[in-house]
Scaffold this motif. Sequence first.
Motif, PDB file in Angstrom:
ATOM      1  N   ALA A 166       0.839  -1.200   0.000  1.00  0.00           N
ATOM      2  CA  ALA A 166       0.000   0.000   0.000  1.00  0.00           C
ATOM      3  C   ALA A 166       0.871   1.246   0.000  1.00  0.00           C
ATOM      4  O   ALA A 166       2.024   1.207   0.428  1.00  0.00           O
ATOM      5  N   ALA A 167       0.299   2.340  -0.463  1.00  0.00           N
ATOM      6  CA  ALA A 167       1.017   3.612  -0.474  1.00  0.00           C
ATOM      7  C   ALA A 167       0.538   4.544   0.634  1.00  0.00           C
ATOM      8  O   ALA A 167       1.151   5.572   0.891  1.00  0.00           O
ATOM      9  N   THR A 168      -0.563   4.185   1.287  1.00  0.00           N
ATOM     10  CA  THR A 168      -1.069   4.991   2.398  1.00  0.00           C
ATOM     11  C   THR A 168      -1.342   4.084   3.590  1.00  0.00           C
ATOM     12  O   THR A 168      -1.580   2.887   3.428  1.00  0.00           O
ATOM     13  N   SER A 169      -1.332   4.664   4.771  1.00  0.00           N
ATOM     14  CA  SER A 169      -1.575   3.867   5.977  1.00  0.00           C
ATOM     15  C   SER A 169      -2.984   3.296   5.994  1.00  0.00           C
ATOM     16  O   SER A 169      -3.201   2.181   6.456  1.00  0.00           O
ATOM     17  N   ALA A 170      -3.957   4.039   5.478  1.00  0.00           N
ATOM     18  CA  ALA A 170      -5.347   3.563   5.478  1.00  0.00           C
ATOM     19  C   ALA A 170      -5.484   2.311   4.587  1.00  0.00           C
ATOM     20  O   ALA A 170      -6.119   1.325   4.963  1.00  0.00           O
ATOM     21  N   THR A 171      -4.889   2.364   3.398  1.00  0.00           N
ATOM     22  CA  THR A 171      -4.933   1.212   2.505  1.00  0.00           C
ATOM     23  C   THR A 171      -4.179   0.040   3.102  1.00  0.00           C
ATOM     24  O   THR A 171      -4.620  -1.103   3.035  1.00  0.00           O
ATOM     25  N   TYR A 172      -3.033   0.324   3.707  1.00  0.00           N
ATOM     26  CA  TYR A 172      -2.243  -0.724   4.350  1.00  0.00           C
ATOM     27  C   TYR A 172      -3.077  -1.431   5.433  1.00  0.00           C
ATOM     28  O   TYR A 172      -3.094  -2.665   5.500  1.00  0.00           O
TER      29      TYR A 172
END
Length: 197
Positions: free
Chosen positions: A187-193
Motif C-alpha cells: 500500500a502507499a497509504t496507511s489507510a490502505t495498508y
Amino acid sequence: ISSKGGSVEDIWNGEAMKEMRRSVLDGDFTYCNRSLCPYIVANLLPLKKDVQDPKLREIIDTHRLILEDGPKLLSLTHDASCNLACPSCRADIITINKKERDALDLYADQYLFPLLEEAGITVYVSGNGDPFGSKHLRRFIHGLDPVKHGGVRLELLTNGLLLTKKEWDSLSHVHHMISSIAVSIDAATSATYEDVR
C-alpha cells in the motif's frame, strides 16, 4: 518442482522441457501466454537470425533440445505458505502440512542442495508466499552451506514482517550470498495498508 517431479536432470531435460524448447525454437511459443508475456506483447522477442551469443547460436542452429548446462536461475515458488492473507493474493493464510513439508525438505536435500554446488546459480525465493512464513523455505535458506554453495546468489521477496533482526542475524552465514531483498509494502497509504493487512 514437486516431490514427485524426479531429479533436476529429469526435469531439466525431460519431455516437458524438450517440448517447451521445441516450441520456442520453432517460433510457435505454444506454452507462452501471448497476452501476458511482456516480450511478445511489446514485440521484443529477438529474431533468430539476430542472435549473436555463440552458445545460443549453436542451440538455434542445431535445434538442440537437451542442454548439458543446468539452470542458472531457480525460482522457488513451490511452497505458498505465508504468514498473511492479503486480499490481493489469497483469502486465507496458507501453510503446508508436515507431510508435504517433509517431502519438500527431502527433495531439497536430494536434489536442490547438490544442484546448488554448481557455481553461478541465482535462487529467487519466493514470490508465491513468504520465505520466512514457510518452514520449508526457511530451512532451505538456513541449510545453504557458505562453502559448498558459495556461488549461489539469493534474491528474497518477503512482506518483511518475519525478517526481524534476530532472523537476519541467524542468517549471517549466508549474508554474502544475498544479492537482494525485495519487500512488498502492499500500500502507499496507511489507510490502505490497514485495509489490506
